[in-house]
Structures are given as structure tokens and as C-alpha cells.
Design a protein around this motif. Structure first.
Motif, PDB file in Angstrom:
ATOM      1  N   ARG A 109      70.886  42.462 -18.313  1.00  0.00           N
ATOM      2  CA  ARG A 109      70.507  41.284 -17.520  1.00  0.00           C
ATOM      3  C   ARG A 109      71.489  40.138 -17.741  1.00  0.00           C
ATOM      4  N   GLU A 110      71.853  39.896 -19.007  1.00  0.00           N
ATOM      5  CA  GLU A 110      72.789  38.810 -19.309  1.00  0.00           C
ATOM      6  C   GLU A 110      74.156  39.057 -18.678  1.00  0.00           C
ATOM      7  N   THR A 111      74.576  40.320 -18.679  1.00  0.00           N
ATOM      8  CA  THR A 111      75.855  40.657 -18.067  1.00  0.00           C
ATOM      9  C   THR A 111      75.817  40.426 -16.562  1.00  0.00           C
ATOM     10  N   VAL A 112      74.754  40.876 -15.924  1.00  0.00           N
ATOM     11  CA  VAL A 112      74.616  40.692 -14.478  1.00  0.00           C
ATOM     12  C   VAL A 112      74.587  39.206 -14.137  1.00  0.00           C
ATOM     13  N   LEU A 113      73.874  38.411 -14.928  1.00  0.00           N
ATOM     14  CA  LEU A 113      73.808  36.965 -14.681  1.00  0.00           C
ATOM     15  C   LEU A 113      75.190  36.326 -14.829  1.00  0.00           C
ATOM     16  N   ALA A 114      75.942  36.756 -15.841  1.00  0.00           N
ATOM     17  CA  ALA A 114      77.272  36.195 -16.056  1.00  0.00           C
ATOM     18  C   ALA A 114      78.213  36.554 -14.911  1.00  0.00           C
ATOM     19  N   VAL A 115      78.147  37.802 -14.458  1.00  0.00           N
ATOM     20  CA  VAL A 115      78.998  38.236 -13.343  1.00  0.00           C
ATOM     21  C   VAL A 115      78.606  37.498 -12.066  1.00  0.00           C
ATOM     22  N   ARG A 116      77.297  37.328 -11.867  1.00  0.00           N
ATOM     23  CA  ARG A 116      76.836  36.588 -10.683  1.00  0.00           C
ATOM     24  C   ARG A 116      77.288  35.125 -10.747  1.00  0.00           C
ATOM     25  N   ALA A 117      77.203  34.539 -11.947  1.00  0.00           N
ATOM     26  CA  ALA A 117      77.608  33.138 -12.115  1.00  0.00           C
ATOM     27  C   ALA A 117      79.102  32.948 -11.849  1.00  0.00           C
ATOM     28  N   ALA A 118      79.877  34.027 -12.047  1.00  0.00           N
ATOM     29  CA  ALA A 118      81.319  33.976 -11.783  1.00  0.00           C
ATOM     30  C   ALA A 118      81.629  34.093 -10.295  1.00  0.00           C
ATOM     31  N   GLY A 119      80.584  34.219  -9.473  1.00  0.00           N
ATOM     32  CA  GLY A 119      80.768  34.239  -8.032  1.00  0.00           C
ATOM     33  C   GLY A 119      80.615  35.590  -7.372  1.00  0.00           C
ATOM     34  N   VAL A 120      80.284  36.617  -8.151  1.00  0.00           N
ATOM     35  CA  VAL A 120      80.127  37.955  -7.584  1.00  0.00           C
ATOM     36  C   VAL A 120      78.732  38.085  -6.969  1.00  0.00           C
TER      37      VAL A 120
END
Length: 241
Positions: A109-120
Motif C-alpha cells: 500500500r505504501e509503495t502504491v501511494l508513493a508511486v501515485r504521489a509521484a504522478g503515476v
């Protein structure tokens, strides 16, 4: 938001038969989980010590060959203390596994949130980023993966794992469908096929990751696995995480 782990913890509150202290006759181990990771009795140092001892013994000797007294003697506690905290040997095993699942879910979940926050926003990239994090987590917790992989598990454990995989399938199908905005049947079926393949493959890849001799080997194996999944979707792996 879905992550590639599913959540098995809700199953830890289902009804079950288990031996209680003082119950005569043979113990009847649970066939459905009864353990709740948030139970205050599991937050104590004694409960953690029992789980740590059980984890080591389960990994080394297997579930069947490890007795309640083996666990309690290792930490200098009474048999009754294990039943007070966990209710059964099966529940100790499940607590270990569900704690692993919880950590894996958080990691993904944390990885997905970080990738999403990067604009993905692409569902496939989010899905595979979370999948990669989950697989690397299998290396970090390789002893628990090996514990379950040897097949010497409590009664009904395989059924629980299938339920977890089914939840994983449903959640991640929804994640991909939502972000791809799929409307054509062929595309929808393609997403379903890919997630089904990844779901079925995850257990085997996790076992292989856990069997790696070094972290470097594990990371390379995970990279190869993600590359295979990316090619299934006709996407370059290097663009996906």
C-alpha cells in the motif's frame, strides 16, 4: 485502494473449535481462524515471546512436529499461558502468518501511494509496483514464507490462502479496470486474465524469492518476474516502477 496482497485478517475473527485450558481429551485444533491481531492479549511481551519461539520452531521442525509444550518450554512459560493468549497452537501459527500478511499489505500500500504521489495514475504501473514490493517483502520475511511453503500447515490453512488469493484477485481487477477505464469486453477479459495469472504465480515466486541465497539474487529474481508480468501486458518493465 487495492494492493496486491488481499486482506486475510477479517478471516481471523470467524468462529472455530479450539481447545481451552482444562478441556479433557485430545485437542481439536481450529479449522477456521479465531485469532484477532488487535486483541490486547496479543500485545503483551509474553504473547510476542510465544510467537517468536513458535515461529522458530515451526520453521525448523514444521507445524505437526512442534507441540504446545515445545513452544512454552522454550520461553519458560506454562502451557496455560499459550492457551490464554492464543487459544491453540493453530492460532499461534495463524497469528504469525496474518502478521506477515499485514506487513505485506502495508508495504504494498505504501509503495502504491508513493508511486501515485509521484504522478503515476496508470493502473498497470500501480499494480506492478505494489506486486514488486510484495515480492521483495517475501525476502524480508523468508522464514515465514518457508514455514508455509513446506506444506506442513494447520488444517484448513490452504483454504484460507485460496480465499486471500480470491480477495487479491477481485481488488486488483478493480484497480486495473478503474485506472484503464475499460469499456470493451476484450480489454476487460485481458485484465482479468493477467491478474489471474499473476495471482496464481505469486505463491510460487514468493517461495523462490525466499529460497534465494542473497538479497541481490532475490532482487534479480523479482525483477525477472516483474518483466514477465509486464510482457504479458505488452509494456516495458522499466517504465512500470
Amino acid at each position: 485502494m487495492a494492493t496486491p496482497t488481499g486482506s486475510g485478517e477479517h478471516m481471523a475473527k470467524a468462529g472455530a473449535k479450539s481447545r481451552r485450558p482444562g478441556t479433557p481429551g485430545r485437542a481439536v485444533e481450529a479449522t477456521e481462524a479465531t485469532i484477532d491481531l488487535d486483541d490486547p492479549r496479543l500485545q503483551t511481551e509474553a504473547a510476542q515471546a510465544l510467537a517468536d519461539a513458535a515461529r522458530e520452531l515451526f520453521v525448523r521442525n514444521g507445524f505437526s512436529a512442534t507441540s504446545v509444550s515445545d513452544i512454552t518450554e522454550r520461553v519458560g512459560m506454562s502451557v496455560g499461558s499459550l492457551y490464554y493468549h492464543y487459544g491453540s497452537k493453530t492460532n499461534v501459527y495463524l497469528a504469525i502468518w496474518l502478521k506477515y500478511q499485514r506487513s505485506q499489505e502495508a508495504r504494498s500500500r505504501e509503495t502504491v501511494l508513493a508511486v501515485r504521489a509521484a504522478g503515476v495514475t496508470n493502473g498497470l504501473r500501480l499494480f506492478l509496483a505494489g506486486t514488486r514490493a510484495y515480492l521483495l517483502g517475501a525476502w524480508e520475511h523468508r522464514d515465514v514464507v518457508r514455514m508455509a511453503a513446506d506444506g506442513d500447515t494447520p488444517p484448513g490453512f490452504g483454504l484460507r490462502m485460496r480465499r486471500i488469493n480470491q480477495d487479491w484477485f477481485r481488488q486488483n481487477s478493480a484497480l486495473l479496470r478503474e485506472n484503464f477505464n475499460l469499456s470493451e469486453d476484450d480489454d476487460a477479459l485481458g485484465v482479468r486474465a493477467m491478474v489471474a495469472i499473476v495471482t496464481d504465480a505469486m505463491g510460487g515466486i514468493c517461495r523462490e524469492v525466499a529460497a534465494c541465497a542473497t538479497r541481490e539474487e532475490a532482487e534479480e529474481l523479482v525483477a525477472r518476474g516483474i518483466d514477465v508480468f509486464a510482457r504479458l501486458a505488452n509494456a516495458p518493465a522499466k517504465t512500470l516502477y
